[in-house]
Scaffold this active site. Sequence first.
Site, PDB file in Angstrom:
ATOM      1  N   GLU A  69      53.777  40.583  47.281  1.00  0.00           N
ATOM      2  CA  GLU A  69      52.461  41.313  46.994  1.00  0.00           C
ATOM      3  C   GLU A  69      52.178  42.293  48.189  1.00  0.00           C
ATOM      4  O   GLU A  69      51.861  43.418  47.973  1.00  0.00           O
ATOM      5  CB  GLU A  69      51.457  40.721  46.613  1.00  0.00           C
ATOM      6  CG  GLU A  69      51.593  40.148  44.992  1.00  0.00           C
ATOM      7  CD  GLU A  69      50.789  39.109  44.602  1.00  0.00           C
ATOM      8  OE1 GLU A  69      49.813  38.472  45.359  1.00  0.00           O
ATOM      9  OE2 GLU A  69      50.950  38.620  43.364  1.00  0.00           O
ATOM     10  N   ASP A  97      45.142  40.139  51.900  1.00  0.00           N
ATOM     11  CA  ASP A  97      45.166  40.136  50.264  1.00  0.00           C
ATOM     12  C   ASP A  97      44.462  38.817  49.941  1.00  0.00           C
ATOM     13  O   ASP A  97      44.545  37.933  49.550  1.00  0.00           O
ATOM     14  CB  ASP A  97      46.561  40.156  49.734  1.00  0.00           C
ATOM     15  CG  ASP A  97      46.563  40.157  48.327  1.00  0.00           C
ATOM     16  OD1 ASP A  97      45.179  40.094  47.663  1.00  0.00           O
ATOM     17  OD2 ASP A  97      47.406  40.280  47.488  1.00  0.00           O
ATOM     18  N   LYS A 106      48.894  31.690  36.632  1.00  0.00           N
ATOM     19  CA  LYS A 106      49.727  31.697  37.827  1.00  0.00           C
ATOM     20  C   LYS A 106      49.770  30.632  38.834  1.00  0.00           C
ATOM     21  O   LYS A 106      50.685  30.421  39.329  1.00  0.00           O
ATOM     22  CB  LYS A 106      49.290  32.980  38.671  1.00  0.00           C
ATOM     23  CG  LYS A 106      50.171  33.442  39.458  1.00  0.00           C
ATOM     24  CD  LYS A 106      49.741  35.063  40.049  1.00  0.00           C
ATOM     25  CE  LYS A 106      50.546  35.408  41.309  1.00  0.00           C
ATOM     26  NZ  LYS A 106      50.088  36.819  41.558  1.00  0.00           N
ATOM     27  N   ASP A 154      52.013  44.168  38.700  1.00  0.00           N
ATOM     28  CA  ASP A 154      51.464  43.183  39.529  1.00  0.00           C
ATOM     29  C   ASP A 154      51.068  42.425  38.263  1.00  0.00           C
ATOM     30  O   ASP A 154      50.119  42.203  37.344  1.00  0.00           O
ATOM     31  CB  ASP A 154      50.137  43.934  39.919  1.00  0.00           C
ATOM     32  CG  ASP A 154      49.344  42.981  40.572  1.00  0.00           C
ATOM     33  OD1 ASP A 154      49.723  41.616  40.682  1.00  0.00           O
ATOM     34  OD2 ASP A 154      48.153  43.507  40.973  1.00  0.00           O
TER      35      ASP A 154
END
Length: 572
Positions: free
Chosen positions: A143, A166, A68, A6
């Site tokens: 994800e 999420d 990211k 992850d």
Amino acid sequence: MIVGIDLGTTHSAIGVVDSGFPILLADEEGKRIMPSVVWFGADGAVEVGRKAQRRRATDPMRVISSVKRWMGQDIVLENVGKSPEQVSAEILKELKRIAEWRIGAEVSKAVITVPAYFNDAQRAATKRAGELAGLEVARIINEPTAAALAYGLDKLKDKARVAVYDLGGGTFDLTILEMEEGVFQVLATHGDTRLGGDDVDAMIRDMLLDAAGDVPEEIRWRFLEEAEKAKRALSTELSYTIRIPFYDGSSSLEKTITRTDLDKMTKGWITRSLKCCQQAMHDSGLLLAELDAVVLVGGSTRMPAVREAVADFFQREVDVTQHPDEAIALGATIQAGVMSGAMRKMVLLDVTPLSLGIETFGGLMNVLIPRNTTIPCKAGEMFTNAADSQEKMAIRVLQGEREMARDNWELGKFEVMMEKLPKGQARVGVQFRIDADGILEVLARDTKTGKDTAINIASSAVNVDDAAVEEMVGASVEHAFEDMSERIFTEAKLKADELLPAVEMIMAQGFVEEHEREEIEAAVKDVKATMASAAANALKAAVQRLDSATEAAAARLVEKAMEEALERELGL
Ligand code: AMP
């Protein structure tokens, strides 16, 4: 052996299937979750994770976090002179090192997760970061799909539908999955790549800075750290007192903040996530009652206000059985185990977050693969030349939801050479293929010559701001009406441009009978007038009127042409 990773905005983790069980691997300090933070020393030294975080106190300008957010962009980060991929590669290298140290063997293959909203460039950049770290990326998975795997939702019943909410540190996704006999399919996905717990930290920090007055730039990170601490505490406490002693050498700050204060502050922020939920539900075509479960992942779903709002929205209790920070890494590990054969077989299907197509006549977007199409997938269409003896055709590959090409993003551009032919006779086939990693390949072929031209979109990083993905979908809804009317007008105008000279020719060559003439002339006038007025539906109607007024005459022309051809053939 394949590891699961992850690669998160705020935290990252790595795992492996051991004796049939997916486990996350802890570092020397016993921590399974590593901050996605990298420090690049002026002398070339690199530190990652908690060590890098500690460098903030002494060398804040050379500490990179939340990299990211920049993935897929062709930039170099100030102060450290590294690309987002290079920074991500350092995080991956450190995870790889931890795994190799734990397992006692070399690790060379990985499954890496990305937000469902990542576009081609962002996925490709993630893959390259893996390669830079010495990892072959066996699969990129979304994800939420990983989260659903971790929850074992595939075992819920024969066929189940779940929503995965999420909310992490920097990004938000809502994905609706359908699982049938171990096969996953993403029905819809929607998100905001600029929405996360970081925003809440910033809100609290700003409140603290307001209270403190003039705070030098270099020490503001301390306020941010204290803000995050307070936020976390308020997930379990009803009130928390923030204390920042002697932050500038002499002044100190003490401020109490209650859960109610925080709830008020974050109300709008939570609503933004619910709007995405609404859009994804709408896209999926499901009713709330048709969902079997709602799963919460990401550290920010520990906030009670978030849990309540989500339960309220979906009108049901939410599933919080998994460790919200570990679920995604665990899911990636399960997928890695499936691929390496360490776990039972399971197939994963994902979808395209935005539509893909090419520009055609009149600057219109021609969609080949619509948004939310299950991948891997393939689609093709035939195109022709717009002019006589055209030597080449420009293929502009576009991504987005808007009707006009100019409002979408250009992912790539190339030219196909073609045989010189009269207008409308060339045939160029364009094929889009998206592989299991979500990477797009575009192939164009002149069917006459059989010559192929291909480009791989994965290799061209696009300069797109993450937030633009969210904006794109928003804009397509907002401009739906104007967009549609521009498309109608453009299509009608293309038709009119073809029809007007043809009608003139038919009239000049005497194919029109006297009783038809008046209506045709009136229709021509109507087309010309509406073309100038730019009224879409009026032009469409006028073109239709002209089309039917000349129908009989056009049929006569075709008949005559066929007779002539026949005569030629028979040598009469
Ligand atoms: P993730 O990206 O999933 O690792 O989530 C990280 C985010 O979750 C960060 O913004 C954290 O501040 C936030 N977070 C972690 N623990 C808590 C907590 N107990 N309460 C509220 N937010 C939390």
